[in-house]
Design a protein around this motif. Structure first.
Motif, PDB file in Angstrom:
ATOM      1  N   UNK A  56       0.807  -1.214   0.000  1.00  0.00           N
ATOM      2  CA  UNK A  56       0.000   0.000   0.000  1.00  0.00           C
ATOM      3  C   UNK A  56       0.839   1.262   0.000  1.00  0.00           C
ATOM      4  N   UNK A  57       1.775   1.342   0.931  1.00  0.00           N
ATOM      5  CA  UNK A  57       2.376   2.636   1.204  1.00  0.00           C
ATOM      6  C   UNK A  57       3.562   2.985   0.329  1.00  0.00           C
ATOM      7  N   UNK A  58       4.375   2.009  -0.020  1.00  0.00           N
ATOM      8  CA  UNK A  58       5.623   2.340  -0.682  1.00  0.00           C
ATOM      9  C   UNK A  58       6.514   3.147   0.243  1.00  0.00           C
ATOM     10  N   UNK A 180       8.053   6.196  -1.672  1.00  0.00           N
ATOM     11  CA  UNK A 180       8.099   6.056  -3.124  1.00  0.00           C
ATOM     12  C   UNK A 180       6.737   6.417  -3.703  1.00  0.00           C
ATOM     13  N   UNK A 181       6.728   7.269  -4.695  1.00  0.00           N
ATOM     14  CA  UNK A 181       5.489   7.677  -5.350  1.00  0.00           C
ATOM     15  C   UNK A 181       5.071   6.644  -6.394  1.00  0.00           C
ATOM     16  N   UNK A 182       3.830   6.752  -6.823  1.00  0.00           N
ATOM     17  CA  UNK A 182       3.315   5.801  -7.812  1.00  0.00           C
ATOM     18  C   UNK A 182       4.036   5.908  -9.147  1.00  0.00           C
ATOM     19  N   UNK A 218      10.688   1.713  -2.348  1.00  0.00           N
ATOM     20  CA  UNK A 218      10.889   1.461  -3.764  1.00  0.00           C
ATOM     21  C   UNK A 218       9.614   0.898  -4.358  1.00  0.00           C
ATOM     22  N   UNK A 219       9.067   1.612  -5.330  1.00  0.00           N
ATOM     23  CA  UNK A 219       7.822   1.187  -5.948  1.00  0.00           C
ATOM     24  C   UNK A 219       7.716   1.848  -7.322  1.00  0.00           C
ATOM     25  N   UNK A 220       7.388   1.093  -8.375  1.00  0.00           N
ATOM     26  CA  UNK A 220       6.907  -0.287  -8.383  1.00  0.00           C
ATOM     27  C   UNK A 220       7.998  -1.349  -8.403  1.00  0.00           C
ATOM     28  N   UNK A 221       9.224  -0.991  -8.785  1.00  0.00           N
ATOM     29  CA  UNK A 221      10.275  -1.991  -8.885  1.00  0.00           C
ATOM     30  C   UNK A 221      10.936  -2.279  -7.557  1.00  0.00           C
TER      31      UNK A 221
END
Length: 284
Positions: A56-58, A180-182, A218-221
Motif C-alpha cells: 500500500x504505502x511504498x 516512493x510515489x506511484x 521502492x515502488x513499483x520496482x
C-alpha cells in the motif's frame, strides 16, 4: 468507523460469556489510523498487525518496526502477532491496482527481523494462493519464507520469554529515508538509522539481538540495496549477565560468533549486512 462499531456491539463480551474458552484474533490492517489500533488491540485476545510497507504505502521499511512497536503497546498486556505483507505479489481478487509487487526475499527477511526485534510473539503470512495475489508462484519468496520459519524455530523458546529492552546500538550512522510515489520517484526527507539494532531480554541468561539494515522505499520496482560494511553492534550488558558467549541464528541453527566482551558491554562486529540478522548472547 469499524473500530467504534466493534467496541459498541458487545461482540467481545458475548464471546467471553458464551464461549469463554475461545480466543479471538484480529489482524489489524496497517492502513487504518493508529487511533483504531488501541481499540482492536484491546478488544481481541490476540492482536495481529500487518504494516503493508510495500503493497500500500511504498514507505521505507523502518515503518515495520515503528508501527509494530505502537501496535504492541496498544494491545498490551496481550501478545502481539505479526502478519507480514498480506498480499500483492501479483494481481488477484481483492488486490488493489496500486499493489504492484510484494516484498523481495531480502525485504521479507528484514521485515521479519524487525518484527522479532519489537517483541512479536507469533507470525502469520497471508496470503499463499497466487490467484489472490499471494506468493504461491514466487519461488524465491517461498524459499525465504520457509527459511525464516526455520530460523524462528531455533529460538522459539527464547522468543516466548523475550522482552524488548533499550540496550543495543550500532555505529552505522544514518541515511535519508522517505516514500516512493506511484510514478517511481522517491522522496527522501528525513534521517533513519542505517542499521537498527534491538535487544530482547529472554530470562536471566539470554539476550536476543536483532539487526536490520535499512531498505529504502521502492515502488513499483524492487530496491537497489547497498549493504552496510563493517558495522558493530554494542549491547550494554545488565549487571546480572556480565559474561556472555555470542551466537548467530540462521535457518541452519546456532553457530558460535566472535563477540568482544569488555567493561560491561558486548560488541558484535559484522563485515556486512544487507537485510536482517539475528544473534544470541548467552551466559558464559
Amino acid at each position: 468507523s469499524i473500530a467504534r462499531k466493534l467496541s459498541r456491539t458487545g461482540w467481545q463480551t458475548a464471546i467471553e460469556r458464551f464461549a469463554p474458552d475461545a480466543a479471538s484474533w484480529i489482524i489489524m490492517n496497517g492502513t487504518t489510523r493508529p487511533l483504531n489500533w488501541g481499540v482492536y488491540g484491546q478488544v481481541a485476545d490476540v492482536s495481529s498487525f500487518d504494516p503493508y510497507p510495500v503493497t500500500y504505502y511504498g514507505v521505507d521499511h523502518a515503518y515495520v518496526r515503528e508501527s509494530l512497536n505502537v501496535a504492541r503497546q496498544c494491545g498490551a498486556p496481550n501478545r502481539m502477532y505479526g502478519c507480514m505483507e498480506a498480499f500483492g505479489w501479483k494481481q488477484g481478487p481483492g488486490v488493489p491496482a496500486s499493489a504492484t509487487r510484494g516484498p523481495t526475499p531480502a525485504e521479507y527477511r528484514q521485515n521479519i527481523v524487525q518484527a522479532l526485534g519489537t517483541g512479536m510473539k507469533g507470525l502469520t503470512s497471508w496470503v499463499y494462493v497466487a490467484n489472490a495475489g499471494g506468493w504461491q508462484a514466487d519461488e524465491p519468496c517461498r524459499r525465504e519464507i520457509a527459511n525464516m520459519n526455520r530460523l524462528i524455530e531455533h529460538v522459539e523458546d527464547e522468543l516466548l520469554l523475550a522482552t524488548p529492552v533499550d540496550l543495543a546500538s550500532t555505529d552505522a550512522g544514518q541515511v535519508l529515508s522517505g516514500v516512493a510515489r506511484s510514478d517511481g520517484t522517491v522522496e527522501e526527507s528525513w534521517p533513519k538509522e542505517r542499521v537498527w539494532a534491538s535487544a530482547l531480554l529472554a530470562g536471566p541468561d539470554t539476550i536476543i539481538v536483532t539487526a536490520a539494515h535499512h531498505i529504502q522505499a521502492s515502488k513499483p520496482g524492487p530496491p537497489d540495496i547497498d549493504p552496510a560494511q563493517n558495522v558493530t553492534i554494542t549491547v550494554q550488558l545488565p549487571s546480572f549477565l556480565s559474561s556472555v558467549q555470542g551466537y548467530e541464528v540462521t535457518e541452519d541453527g546456532l553457530t558460535s560468533y566472535a563477540t568482544d566482551v569488555d567493561n560491561g558491554q558486548a560488541r558484535i562486529h559484522m563485515k556486512a549486512i544487507e537485510s536482517g540478522r539475528v544473534f544470541l548472547l548467552k551466559r558464559n
